[in-house]
Design a protein around this motif. Structure first.
Motif, short mmCIF file in Angstrom:
data_model
loop_
_atom_site.label_atom_id
_atom_site.label_comp_id
_atom_site.label_asym_id
_atom_site.label_seq_id
_atom_site.Cartn_x
_atom_site.Cartn_y
_atom_site.Cartn_z
N ALA A 59 0.95 -1.13 0.10
CA ALA A 59 -0.01 0.06 0.10
C ALA A 59 0.76 1.01 0.09
CB ALA A 59 -0.80 -0.02 1.25
N VAL A 60 0.62 2.17 -0.76
CA VAL A 60 1.28 3.35 -0.92
C VAL A 60 0.26 4.73 -0.50
CG1 VAL A 60 2.44 5.11 -2.34
CG2 VAL A 60 2.82 2.61 -2.82
N ARG A 61 0.68 5.39 0.35
CA ARG A 61 0.13 6.35 1.00
C ARG A 61 0.78 7.80 1.01
NH1 ARG A 61 -2.40 3.82 6.95
NH2 ARG A 61 -3.48 2.11 5.84
N LEU A 62 0.02 8.70 0.69
CA LEU A 62 0.80 10.36 0.67
C LEU A 62 1.07 10.65 2.05
CD1 LEU A 62 1.21 12.95 -0.55
CD2 LEU A 62 -0.96 13.53 -0.26
N CYS A 63 2.63 11.12 2.15
CA CYS A 63 2.95 11.45 3.37
C CYS A 63 4.17 12.44 3.37
CB CYS A 63 3.79 10.23 4.10
SG CYS A 63 4.35 10.72 5.80
N ASP A 64 3.46 13.64 3.57
CA ASP A 64 4.14 14.78 3.25
C ASP A 64 4.82 15.55 4.66
OD1 ASP A 64 5.42 17.51 2.79
OD2 ASP A 64 4.12 17.53 0.86
N TYR A 65 5.91 15.55 5.00
CA TYR A 65 6.27 16.12 6.23
C TYR A 65 6.01 17.42 6.47
CZ TYR A 65 9.50 12.03 6.69
OH TYR A 65 10.08 10.86 6.93
N ASP A 66 5.60 18.24 5.43
CA ASP A 66 5.36 19.70 5.44
C ASP A 66 3.76 19.85 5.54
OD1 ASP A 66 8.09 20.79 5.60
OD2 ASP A 66 8.27 20.33 3.34
N ARG A 67 3.15 18.75 5.37
CA ARG A 67 1.59 19.00 5.38
C ARG A 67 0.88 18.02 6.39
NH1 ARG A 67 -0.39 17.62 -0.27
NH2 ARG A 67 -2.53 17.83 0.99
N SER A 68 0.88 18.48 7.72
CA SER A 68 0.22 17.73 8.53
C SER A 68 -1.02 17.13 8.27
CB SER A 68 0.13 18.68 9.80
OG SER A 68 1.27 18.87 10.46
N ASP A 69 -1.82 17.67 7.34
CA ASP A 69 -3.23 17.05 7.06
C ASP A 69 -2.87 15.54 6.50
OD1 ASP A 69 -2.12 18.63 4.86
OD2 ASP A 69 -3.76 17.94 3.78
N THR A 70 -1.69 15.28 5.63
CA THR A 70 -1.47 14.05 5.04
C THR A 70 -1.07 12.99 6.20
OG1 THR A 70 0.73 14.37 4.35
CG2 THR A 70 -0.74 15.42 2.90
N LEU A 71 -0.62 13.40 7.21
CA LEU A 71 0.16 12.41 7.96
C LEU A 71 -0.67 11.47 9.01
CD1 LEU A 71 3.05 14.89 9.24
CD2 LEU A 71 3.17 13.19 7.54
N GLN A 72 -1.76 12.03 9.55
CA GLN A 72 -2.59 11.30 10.36
C GLN A 72 -3.36 10.35 9.54
OE1 GLN A 72 -4.73 13.48 13.43
NE2 GLN A 72 -5.90 11.63 13.98
N ALA A 73 -3.70 10.59 8.41
CA ALA A 73 -4.42 9.59 7.35
C ALA A 73 -3.34 8.58 7.01
CB ALA A 73 -4.99 10.40 6.13
N ALA A 74 -2.17 9.02 6.77
CA ALA A 74 -1.25 8.01 6.40
C ALA A 74 -0.92 6.97 7.62
CB ALA A 74 0.30 8.71 5.89
N ILE B 237 14.10 23.23 9.67
CA ILE B 237 13.10 22.76 9.11
C ILE B 237 12.98 21.42 9.34
CG2 ILE B 237 12.02 22.19 6.69
CD1 ILE B 237 13.14 25.22 5.93
N ARG B 238 14.14 20.57 9.41
CA ARG B 238 14.09 19.20 9.55
C ARG B 238 13.19 18.74 10.88
NH1 ARG B 238 19.67 16.50 8.72
NH2 ARG B 238 18.53 14.69 8.94
N LEU B 239 13.65 19.45 11.99
CA LEU B 239 13.24 19.29 13.18
C LEU B 239 11.70 19.40 13.25
CD1 LEU B 239 13.69 18.53 16.23
CD2 LEU B 239 14.20 21.05 16.77
N ARG B 240 11.19 20.56 12.62
CA ARG B 240 9.66 20.74 12.67
C ARG B 240 9.11 19.89 11.89
NH1 ARG B 240 10.01 25.36 10.30
NH2 ARG B 240 9.50 24.96 8.12
N GLN B 241 9.69 19.42 10.78
CA GLN B 241 9.18 18.25 10.03
C GLN B 241 8.84 16.92 10.87
OE1 GLN B 241 11.86 17.91 6.81
NE2 GLN B 241 10.40 19.02 5.59
N HIS B 242 10.13 16.62 11.70
CA HIS B 242 9.93 15.19 12.63
C HIS B 242 8.80 15.84 13.80
CE1 HIS B 242 14.54 14.42 11.75
NE2 HIS B 242 13.49 14.26 10.69
N ALA B 243 8.70 16.96 14.11
CA ALA B 243 7.77 17.16 15.15
C ALA B 243 6.18 17.07 14.59
CB ALA B 243 7.85 18.72 15.56
#
Length: 276
Positions: free
Chosen positions: A48-63, A82-88
């Motif tokens: 399964a391939v899911r959209l997961c963009d570290y800069d778009r929080s809306d994609t993460l929970q669904a992923a 920026i990396r730290l914010r993405q990880h957060a």
């Protein structure tokens, strides 16, 4: 069980998936990627391939919905803030999605370093633990690719590997070995719950070992020459991280010795003409 891997379209992510497929059916693996259209080859394998963009929080929970184990492969962004914010963003989404176990590709012996790179990884580890999720820190040594920064082409052409003075020792690992070890942890993650694993070579190599490997690959003698005039940014960076401490965690996870230095550097050393 479902295992999700962020950054699954990258070199390390694809190698981890390749190893996981030896132990798990594809329907238990989820590839979280920024550009799903570029991961069609993974989908074709039943993953399964899911959209997961570290800069778009809306994609993460669904992923991360329904995920038992999530591997956060650290962001490749060049700006550490920026990396730290993405990880957060990933950590918060994992918490909101009730991910059962969060694993993170950190940096080996980070406490011994003194540069933004190790500070980033330590801060991410702290954020993961503060989130209260079961975790495993997969603390990788430098990729053996670092040898490519030592101007190996010049060494092969001149017969001299020129390096600045210093006690240069390296606990580096190949991506292939690192991927195999991480896949082993992902497949049996409960065994490594709330642990830090230092994924380094069990013994360090030195510049003389690199020269010997180059000699073995090229068939021509390569010697190490210490030269204070060598001006290469990489040596300044190497002085700020711990490249000398070792651990047997990687070897234990692999259930075999790691690749030799010669095997590790073979893919990115050009021999002209190439040896058969």
């Amino acid at each position: 069980m479902s295992i999700a891997i962020t950054g699954a379209g990258g070199n390390l992510g694809r190698l981890i998936i390749k190893q996981l497929l030896k132990a798990l059916p594809p329907h238990e693996i989820i590839a979280c990627v920024r550009h799903p259209e570029a991961a069609q080859d993974l989908a074709d394998q039943g993953i399964a391939v899911r959209l997961c963009d570290y800069d778009r929080s809306d994609t993460l929970q669904a992923a991360f919905s329904g995920i038992s184990r999530l591997l956060l492969i650290s962001s490749p962004h060049p700006d550490d803030s920026i990396r730290l914010r993405q990880h957060a963003h990933v950590i918060e989404a994992a918490k909101q999605a009730s991910v059962g176990h969060l694993l993170y590709t950190s940096f080996a012996f980070a406490e011994n370093g003194a540069c933004p790179l190790v500070h980033l990884h330590l801060a991410t580890e702290h954020a993961i633990m503060a989130a209260g999720l079961p975790y495993t820190m997969l603390r990788s040594g430098l990729y053996t690719d670092i040898a490519g920064a030592f101007d190996l082409s010049a060494a092969l052409a001149s017969g001299e590997l020129r390096v600045p003075p210093g006690d240069w020792r390296f606990n580096s690992v190949s991506r292939r070995d690192l991927a195999a070890a991480i896949a082993a942890v992902l497949a049996d993650a409960d065994r490594y719950r709330n642990q830090r694993l230092e994924l380094t070579a069990p013994q360090t190599w030195r510049m003389a070992d690199l020269a010997a490997a180059l000699t073995g690959l090229s068939g021509n003698p390569i010697t190490v020459v210490t030269d204070a005039a060598v001006n290469n940014w990489v040596f300044g960076f190497l002085q700020l991280i711990d490249t000398a401490s070792t651990s047997d965690d990687l070897e234990r996870l692999l259930s075999r010795p790691p690749e030799t230095l010669l095997e590790s550097i073979r893919p990115f050393v050009r021999i002209n003409p190439p040896l058969l």
